[in-house]
Design an enzyme around this catalytic site. Sequence first.
Site, short mmCIF file in Angstrom:
data_model
loop_
_atom_site.label_atom_id
_atom_site.label_comp_id
_atom_site.label_asym_id
_atom_site.label_seq_id
_atom_site.Cartn_x
_atom_site.Cartn_y
_atom_site.Cartn_z
NE ARG A 251 -4.27 -8.54 -0.92
CZ ARG A 251 -4.59 -7.33 -0.43
NH1 ARG A 251 -4.41 -7.04 0.83
NH2 ARG A 251 -5.13 -6.43 -1.23
CG ASP B 249 -10.36 -3.92 1.97
OD1 ASP B 249 -10.75 -3.07 2.78
OD2 ASP B 249 -9.35 -3.76 1.27
CE1 TYR C 177 -3.34 -2.87 0.87
CE2 TYR C 177 -2.24 -3.08 2.98
CZ TYR C 177 -3.14 -3.54 2.07
OH TYR C 177 -3.86 -4.68 2.33
CE1 TYR D 159 -3.15 -0.67 -3.61
CE2 TYR D 159 -4.09 1.04 -5.02
CZ TYR D 159 -4.23 0.10 -4.02
OH TYR D 159 -5.44 -0.09 -3.43
CD GLU E 47 -2.52 -6.12 5.49
OE1 GLU E 47 -1.74 -6.84 4.81
OE2 GLU E 47 -3.44 -5.45 4.98
CE1 TYR F 17 -6.19 -6.93 3.75
CE2 TYR F 17 -8.09 -7.01 2.29
CZ TYR F 17 -7.02 -6.31 2.82
OH TYR F 17 -6.80 -5.03 2.41
CD1 TRP F 18 -9.86 -6.83 5.80
CD2 TRP F 18 -10.48 -6.59 7.93
NE1 TRP F 18 -9.17 -5.75 6.33
CE2 TRP F 18 -9.55 -5.58 7.64
CE3 TRP F 18 -11.01 -6.63 9.23
CZ2 TRP F 18 -9.13 -4.61 8.56
CZ3 TRP F 18 -10.61 -5.68 10.16
CH2 TRP F 18 -9.68 -4.69 9.83
C1 DGY Z 1 -6.31 -2.75 -1.17
O1 DGY Z 1 -5.73 -2.34 -2.17
O2 DGY Z 1 -6.40 -3.93 -0.84
C2 DGY Z 1 -6.91 -1.78 -0.29
O3 DGY Z 1 -7.32 -2.36 0.91
C3 DGY Z 1 -8.05 -1.07 -0.90
O4 DGY Z 1 -8.35 -0.06 -0.02
#
Ligand code: DGY
Length: 422
Positions: free
Chosen positions: A193, A160, A28, A80, A390, A346-347
Amino acid sequence: MSALNEQARAILQDNDRGGFTVPTGSLYPFQWNWDSAFTALGFATFDPDRAWLEIETLLDAQWEDGFVPHIIFHGDDQDYFPGPKVWGTNRRPATSGITQPPVAASVVRQLYHAEGPAAEARLRRVFPKLVAWHRWFRRVRDPLNKGLVMIVHPWESGRDNSPEWDAPANAVPTEGAGTYERRDVHVVDSAMRPTKQQYDQYLALVAFGREAGWRHEEIAATSPFQVFDVGCTMILLRAERDLHALAVSLGEEDVATEIEVRISLAQAGIGHLWDEAVGAYCSRDLRTGNTSGMVTSASFLAFYAGVGSDQQRERLLEHLQRIDAAAKYLVPSLDPQHAEFDAPRYWRGPVWAVVNYMLARGFAECGLEEWSDRLKSDTRQLIELTGFHEAYCPLTGQPTGGDTFTWTAAMWLAWAGQLDDV
Ligand code: DGY
């Protein structure tokens, strides 16, 4: 100073790009909204001036309508995706067109509290911008007039790929996603991811906003994804209380009264997100009326927001006890007994230091010191085990996602690694 304190400071300093920090350089590489807010709390422990600057830089990217973007692209970075061209907001600096959980007012209250009147000039600079952002949520994202926050993209939740978004996002037509190449999976194991299907949905929603010229009212009224996010709603309600305290400190009586009205509205409206069958606060799809039916870490933000009857809080705590029995480290982002639980992804499973921080504050303020201490100690152990990542697997404590992660380091400095805070 302990070695971990030193490492945490070094991460903040290394990720400092001059006025803003990146969450982590490789994954990021720009300024993210709620990351920056939490990061300011870390800077505040050794460089208060830099802490204010982080928030000022974030709010300097505010649009005329009060909206504060989720990413500020202070430059370009080919590594990115999706970058500024894909968003196509045509702003200087370039930004995304969606927002993120509004924790900034709560952070500013803490910065001001730590410094007192000496910081009044800095507070006065950011205060009207925070007020304008909160008004934007009420004006643009509260279609039922209940003080709730509707999100139009899963990324706005900050959580996300939470399975809370699966059903509503599966209804989003994905033709608009086009062809694209992801960068995140070059940097981080794809098992940690979001999936390709989810990225198609994310990109289709970005295309939808771009084609609507990022006119926020129009998008809110017509987006194929319209969900009341329990996390953003609880965080905004808490931020309103903090902004109210700031308004009172500044003698801004009219603004204080305006915020009181919004707080009353949200306190009454939050019941719309209570799922009685589940016994928890859950996100609710505006288009179908269905709740997610899922107990997530965001469900427990009720304590942080100061809502819920005794009975509702009792039921939430029963879930927490059950989750505690199923996980080694609290609080997993999804109930480990839910079919969609995915420990490293991730979430959909991992533990996040910033969420634990908000939850711990809420528990402490509601007299639940044991839960608060427990979250602090779990967060500390996770960081001591493998460093500043993270997020972390709730079953093994193994790191997930990116490393040398700014907000995790900030949470160590402001909270988890310190003996005398929350
Ligand atoms: C990503 O790029 O995964 C970010 O979380 C988007 O905000």
